[in-house]
Design an enzyme around this catalytic site. Sequence first.
Site, PDB file in Angstrom:
ATOM      1  N   VAL A  37       0.803  -1.156  -0.026  1.00 10.89           N
ATOM      2  CA  VAL A  37       0.025  -0.171   0.216  1.00 10.89           C
ATOM      3  C   VAL A  37       0.859   1.269   0.024  1.00 10.89           C
ATOM      4  O   VAL A  37       1.780   1.377   0.600  1.00 10.89           O
ATOM      5  CB  VAL A  37      -1.005  -0.069   1.175  1.00 10.89           C
ATOM      6  CG1 VAL A  37      -2.007   1.256   1.001  1.00 10.89           C
ATOM      7  CG2 VAL A  37      -1.576  -1.264   1.187  1.00 10.89           C
ATOM      8  N   THR A  94       2.748  -2.377   4.138  1.00  7.72           N
ATOM      9  CA  THR A  94       3.301  -0.751   3.703  1.00  7.72           C
ATOM     10  C   THR A  94       4.395  -0.835   2.810  1.00  7.72           C
ATOM     11  O   THR A  94       5.195  -1.585   2.688  1.00  7.72           O
ATOM     12  CB  THR A  94       3.128   0.099   4.941  1.00  7.72           C
ATOM     13  OG1 THR A  94       4.594  -0.192   5.597  1.00  7.72           O
ATOM     14  CG2 THR A  94       2.207  -0.067   6.085  1.00  7.72           C
ATOM     15  N   ASP A  95       4.399   0.355   2.146  1.00  7.73           N
ATOM     16  CA  ASP A  95       5.552   0.951   1.630  1.00  7.73           C
ATOM     17  C   ASP A  95       6.578   1.293   2.838  1.00  7.73           C
ATOM     18  O   ASP A  95       5.993   1.289   4.037  1.00  7.73           O
ATOM     19  CB  ASP A  95       5.497   2.052   0.805  1.00  7.73           C
ATOM     20  CG  ASP A  95       6.187   2.245  -0.345  1.00  7.73           C
ATOM     21  OD1 ASP A  95       7.461   1.592  -0.293  1.00  7.73           O
ATOM     22  OD2 ASP A  95       6.088   2.757  -1.194  1.00  7.73           O
ATOM     23  N   ASP A  96       7.846   1.626   2.611  1.00  9.71           N
ATOM     24  CA  ASP A  96       8.549   2.025   3.684  1.00  9.71           C
ATOM     25  C   ASP A  96       8.192   3.146   4.558  1.00  9.71           C
ATOM     26  O   ASP A  96       7.705   4.321   4.084  1.00  9.71           O
ATOM     27  CB  ASP A  96       9.943   2.620   3.016  1.00  9.71           C
ATOM     28  CG  ASP A  96      10.996   2.865   4.082  1.00  9.71           C
ATOM     29  OD1 ASP A  96      10.770   2.739   5.215  1.00  9.71           O
ATOM     30  OD2 ASP A  96      12.288   3.091   3.479  1.00  9.71           O
TER      31      ASP A  96
END
Length: 269
Positions: free
Chosen positions: A206, A243-245
């Site tokens: 996401v 999640t993305d970073d």
Amino acid sequence: DIRNENISGAILYSKNIATAITNIKYTPKNIISPNQLKKLIKQIKKISPAKLFISIDEEGGQISRLPSSLGFNVETLSHKQLGEKNDTKLTYKQAKKIAKTLKWLGINVNFAPCVDLAINKESPIIYKKERSFSDNPKIVAKHAQAYIQAHNRYNILTVAKHFPGHGSAIADSHKGFTDVTSTWDKKELLPYITLNKKWLLIAVMVAHVYNKNLDKNYPASMSQRAIANLLKGELGFKGLVVTDDMQMKAISDNYNLEDSIITAINAGN
């Protein structure tokens, strides 16, 4: 930490750990050569009491952690180039080249393919990095399918990204707040819908994109409306959500680390 803190996985980058954190003048990189990386992964797995997700961003094209300069042989065409050729057999063959190398190294998760639509030709992080197969969701879906199937052959978990769509954004969420309220299009969901119906959507990453029509308070990566309601509810996705970073500036400039992680987990990541 892996042994004592119930860590479930690691993502490998080639960068040095900041010396300010380690107080060591020289910190070796995670990725130096094929044999060194294979040995490192073997050591990490040996330490863990449970099976680990060992992950990497190896999309192909410009987005590669395994460069030929370090002795790796995984250079491929970019998503954009593959989409333009529009030959799914070629896409499968190129993805197979990546997956075969990841399998040999001991990596079992690839944060790819990118299923963003090439809507905004000025996008610095998607279109200009050649990370989108097409602006046509049908073309994106069929090439993503070939890419995923090649990885499935080698039991590599694929993670489609960046939900609910980063291709219309002009900003780069690595660098700051990214608002897609006026640019996002519902057709950006179509590759996810198509892949999910074919049981090929195994995991989803996401994005840190904000759309006030979706959630007035949070970017997608921290939003129950985006993840629990839209992705898991309306789209019926049953797989793994990541999640993305969380240290990208779209998040770190606007939320403290602890609050952002708690909110992201409660949202369904």
